[in-house]
Scaffold this motif. Structure first.
Motif, PDB file in Angstrom:
ATOM      1  N   UNK A  69      31.961  40.921  34.811  1.00 11.11           N
ATOM      2  CA  UNK A  69      32.671  41.778  33.722  1.00 11.11           C
ATOM      3  C   UNK A  69      33.910  40.822  33.358  1.00 11.11           C
ATOM      4  N   UNK A  71      37.438  39.652  31.991  1.00 17.88           N
ATOM      5  CA  UNK A  71      38.821  40.529  31.813  1.00 17.88           C
ATOM      6  C   UNK A  71      39.607  39.606  31.170  1.00 17.88           C
ATOM      7  N   UNK A  80      44.808  37.045  28.791  1.00 22.50           N
ATOM      8  CA  UNK A  80      45.536  37.012  29.930  1.00 22.50           C
ATOM      9  C   UNK A  80      45.147  36.066  30.764  1.00 22.50           C
ATOM     10  N   UNK A  82      45.884  34.787  33.751  1.00 24.73           N
ATOM     11  CA  UNK A  82      45.532  35.215  35.372  1.00 24.73           C
ATOM     12  C   UNK A  82      44.321  35.960  35.515  1.00 24.73           C
ATOM     13  N   UNK A  83      44.028  36.930  34.663  1.00 22.23           N
ATOM     14  CA  UNK A  83      42.999  37.810  34.717  1.00 22.23           C
ATOM     15  C   UNK A  83      41.774  36.849  34.449  1.00 22.23           C
ATOM     16  N   UNK A  85      41.271  34.036  34.660  1.00 28.56           N
ATOM     17  CA  UNK A  85      40.944  33.058  35.818  1.00 28.56           C
ATOM     18  C   UNK A  85      40.480  33.527  37.061  1.00 28.56           C
ATOM     19  N   UNK A  86      40.796  34.805  37.213  1.00 28.03           N
ATOM     20  CA  UNK A  86      40.091  35.617  38.390  1.00 28.03           C
ATOM     21  C   UNK A  86      38.540  35.832  38.002  1.00 28.03           C
ATOM     22  N   UNK A  87      38.291  36.134  36.776  1.00 25.59           N
ATOM     23  CA  UNK A  87      37.103  36.388  36.457  1.00 25.59           C
ATOM     24  C   UNK A  87      36.240  35.115  36.427  1.00 25.59           C
TER      25      UNK A  87
END
Lengths: 442, 296
Positions: A69, A71, A80, A82-83, A85-87
């Motif tokens: 998903x 983000x 965003x 950081x978001x 990057x995490x995704x």
């Protein structure tokens, strides 16, 4: 222009290096999902790879696939960091794990950033009688580049046509006789900040960005069949946050655009209209949604469950016709907007006016009927072509751009920066740098 | 500003790996690193343990001592003991020599025997042509010897010797009568062409009882010496055929029984006879008689 040339060439070289190492990842950064496929290149195309059902995609194999998903992405642009990057990390890690090998190079595509399409034309007199590589470079650099504004960057610049004297429609003029060479080039620019954000997010995941593509373009590559690409067709990639449009003619993209509306807007309409959370609205849309209401739909009641504690609020019921009544105007609006963009591009002048709907949004039941009312009679739903090793879960229309990226990675179209710089444009600085290097090191 | 850790309203936890777990997994998926872990680390551990154990002097000595003990124990087993030496194919004299030069006191362990050295020593004896040495079942050092066979007597300035077919001197002989069955050779370089001499000797046939010996002349060709001081001068090439011609002539016309000194076969197309002085005078006398008879 030199800077662009160099950065794009650097990316192209990186992609070549990655393909020589044999493993490269493609990353589709979408508004609703991020898909990552790991490709392994076997080096040589087996015999007969240029014809038949496996044309142009026999040289590689998908060995890892993962979706997550999305983000932190809105309208196809990173919002965003950081978001996102995490995704990206989630998707890349899962794909790597499935592939069992580490990937270092990523080719990414995104749908937002306001793509704008320009047609350029250039014309030069040949030096000799035979067209050489240098002449091609010269005519490409002779194209008058329009002022596409500050803060924008060229994403694609593909020569789509060459004309030699009175003969037009040449795909490769090299070695032919003539006196005057002209070219038509198609250029797509996007906002530079979006590309830089994407590159930054990818770099933060310890990966190297080896190429960027427009999602509208790559989903056209995978969803249009060969004759549609040849005769003229438009691919409408209905994504989560944006709807990409690309027009193909003679196997070249000649127009690209994006409508900043997509499936997420439908979901938020449902959420607003029915007063339900976004997650519930998304579920209602995917399981029960549609665009054409029938009498049956009036009697089919949907329970809207809630957790507010208010019994009246949590026990509401709506009919499916109401849901369709919410979805349809928004879908119509998106398609109308697509119609406007196609008209602006002069789509009606093409010999064939096939329209292919793809992307996750194209799975709404009854969409083809609605689209043929708005866009014209020749509408079909497109799914990406099959490639080796692609898991069943990743063969739906929502993966059109991811699969298109695979084809794009395996067989990239010639872009302007793939040709040598013309000699007179070659910067004197590099020669000076070479001399300095010799002086420093010897 | 909103916290960056995600949407708290959604019930699902964030599936994203932490940055370090992501990096760790990437590291573990690197082929070089995986191979290093799979092969390098166990190897390194074993090496380190071994080196640590061996770093102590007393342990090293103990290991060395244990190895030496084990070796001695194996060497001294009765299965590997050699008790006596058997010599086959040698005459008494040669076997005495062999017993003298083999430098071992039996019983001895077979590991301590250097068979190749023994073989070379034995083969170095003058009477031995080839030798093979092996250890037989039951702890016997078996020496098989092929002795050199004397084929001729060779007379030179120092004396009379027995030689074998390769010209190797076996021993000195007191006088010729001790070995009447062997032909006598003389002349410089006779010992280097014994095969040729033996061929000529074998071809002598009916002349054998009269044969006194063969003389190498000019290191080039042979003379056959018969009794009554007769000589047959053989050519350098094809001497056997020349001798056979002489024998054929002799059979047909009884040539060698007459008063000849030499038959010169050096020029094959022109055999020459040399008569003795008496014979020549006799022949002249006889011819004159016949001339006179013719004339009268």
């Amino acid at each position: 222009m030199i800077e662009l040339y160099e950065s794009q060439r650097a990316m192209r070289n990186m992609r070549k290096a990655a393909m020589q190492r044999g493993v490269v990842a493609v990353l589709d950064v979408g508004t609703s999902k991020i898909a990552c496929l790991v490709l392994r290149f076997d080096g040589v195309d087996p015999a007969g790879a240029d014809v038949g059902s496996m044309a142009g995609q026999a040289g590689f194999r998908v060995i890892g696939a993962a979706t997550t998903r999305s983000r932190g992405v809105r309208f196809g642009e990173i919002e965003a960091m950081a978001e996102t990057e995490r995704a990206i990390r989630t998707a890349v890690q899962a794909a790597q794990k499935m592939a069992g090998i580490r990937v270092d190079h990523v080719i990414a595509c995104f749908s937002g950033a306001g793509p704008r399409s320009y047609g350029l034309a250039g014309e030069v007199d040949l030096d000799g009688t035979v067209v050489t590589e240098q002449d091609v470079s010269r005519v490409l650099s002779a194209c008058d580049v329009p002022d596409y504004g500050p803060g924008r960057e060229v994403l694609h610049a593909q020569p789509v046509n060459f004309a030699l004297d009175h003969r037009s429609g040449l795909s490769d003029p090299r070695g032919q006789m003539g006196t005057r060479l002209a070219t038509d080039m198609h250029m797509v620019t996007v906002e530079a900040a979006a590309v830089q954000n994407l590159a930054h997010a990818v770099r933060r995941c310890d990966l190297e960005l080896a190429g960027v593509a427009s999602s509208a373009y790559v989903s056209g590559v995978s969803a249009l069949v060969e004759d549609e690409q040849e005769l003229g067709a438009a691919c409408v990639d209905m994504g989560g946050g944006t709807t990409g449009i690309s027009i193909f003619m003679k196997k070249h993209m000649i127009y690209a655009d994006a409508v900043a509306m997509g499936g997420d807007h439908v979901t938020s309409d449902i959420s607003l209209g029915l007063q339900v959370p976004v997650a519930t609205a998304e579920r209602l849309k995917t399981f029960l949604g549609g665009v054409v209401a029938t009498g049956m739909d009036d009697r089919e009641m949907i329970d809207l469950e809630g957790e507010t504690g208010d019994w009246e609020h949590d026990r509401r019921q709506v009919s499916r016709a109401e849901l369709i009544g919410i979805m349809r105007p928004r879908v119509e609006e998106i398609l109308e907007e697509v119609r406007v963009r196609l008209d602006a591009a002069g789509f009606e002048h093409l010999p064939s006016q096939q329209i292919v709907l793809t992307g996750g949004g194209s799975q709404i039941p009854g969409l083809d009927g609605l689209a043929s009312k708005i866009l014209g009679q020749q509408v079909r739903l497109g799914r990406p072509m099959r490639v080796h090793g692609l898991p069943q879960a990743a063969t739906g229309p929502g993966f059109a751009s991811a699969v298109g990226m695979c084809l794009f990675a395996a067989h990239p179209q010639d872009e302007w920066w793939d040709f040598e710089l013309p000699v007179e444009k070659y910067p004197a600085r590099s020669l000076r740098r070479a001399v300095k290097w010799f002086k420093d090191n010897w | 500003m909103q916290p960056m850790s995600g949407d708290k309203r959604s019930s699902r936890p964030d599936p994203a790996p932490s940055r370090w777990s992501y990096r760790f997994q990437r590291l573990m998926l690197t082929p070089v690193f995986r191979n290093l872990l799979r092969l390098g680390v166990p190897f390194g551990l074993c090496l380190a343990a071994g080196l640590f154990y061996l770093s102590d002097d007393t342990r090293r000595d103990a290991i060395r001592l244990a190895i030496t003990d084990l070796r001695t124990e194996i060497y001294s087993r009765p299965e590997f003991t050699v008790r006596l030496m058997a010599i086959d194919g040698a005459s008494d004299k040669v076997s005495d020599d062999i017993r003298e030069i083999v430098p071992y006191d039996f019983p001895v362990s077979s590991f301590d025997l250097d068979l190749e050295a023994i073989r070379q020593d034995v083969a170095g004896l003058s009477g031995v042509k080839t030798a093979s040495v092996r250890i037989r079942d039951g702890g016997v050092l078996q020496v098989d010897v092929v002795e050199r066979q004397p084929v001729a007597l060779w007379r030179n300035a120092e004396g009379l010797y027995r030689v074998d077919i390769e010209g190797v001197v076996l021993d000195e002989v007191a006088h010729r009568g001790a070995h009447p069955e062997l032909p006598v050779l003389a002349g410089t370089g006779a010992d280097l062409h014994l095969q040729e001499a033996m061929d000529i000797y074998a071809a002598s046939g009916p002349l054998t009882p009269r044969l006194r010996g063969l003389v190498r002349v000019g290191e080039r060709r042979w003379d056959v010496v018969l009794d009554r001081g007769q000589r047959i001068l053989l050519p350098e090439y094809a001497p056997v055929q020349a001798l056979e011609r002489v024998i054929a002539l002799s059979d047909a016309q009884d040539m060698l029984a007459r008063d000849l000194v030499a038959v010169d076969m050096r020029l094959a197309e022109r055999p020459t006879l040399r008569m003795s002085g008496d014979a020549v005078e006799n022949w002249w006398t006889i011819r004159n008689i016949s001339v006179e008879n013719d004339g009268s």
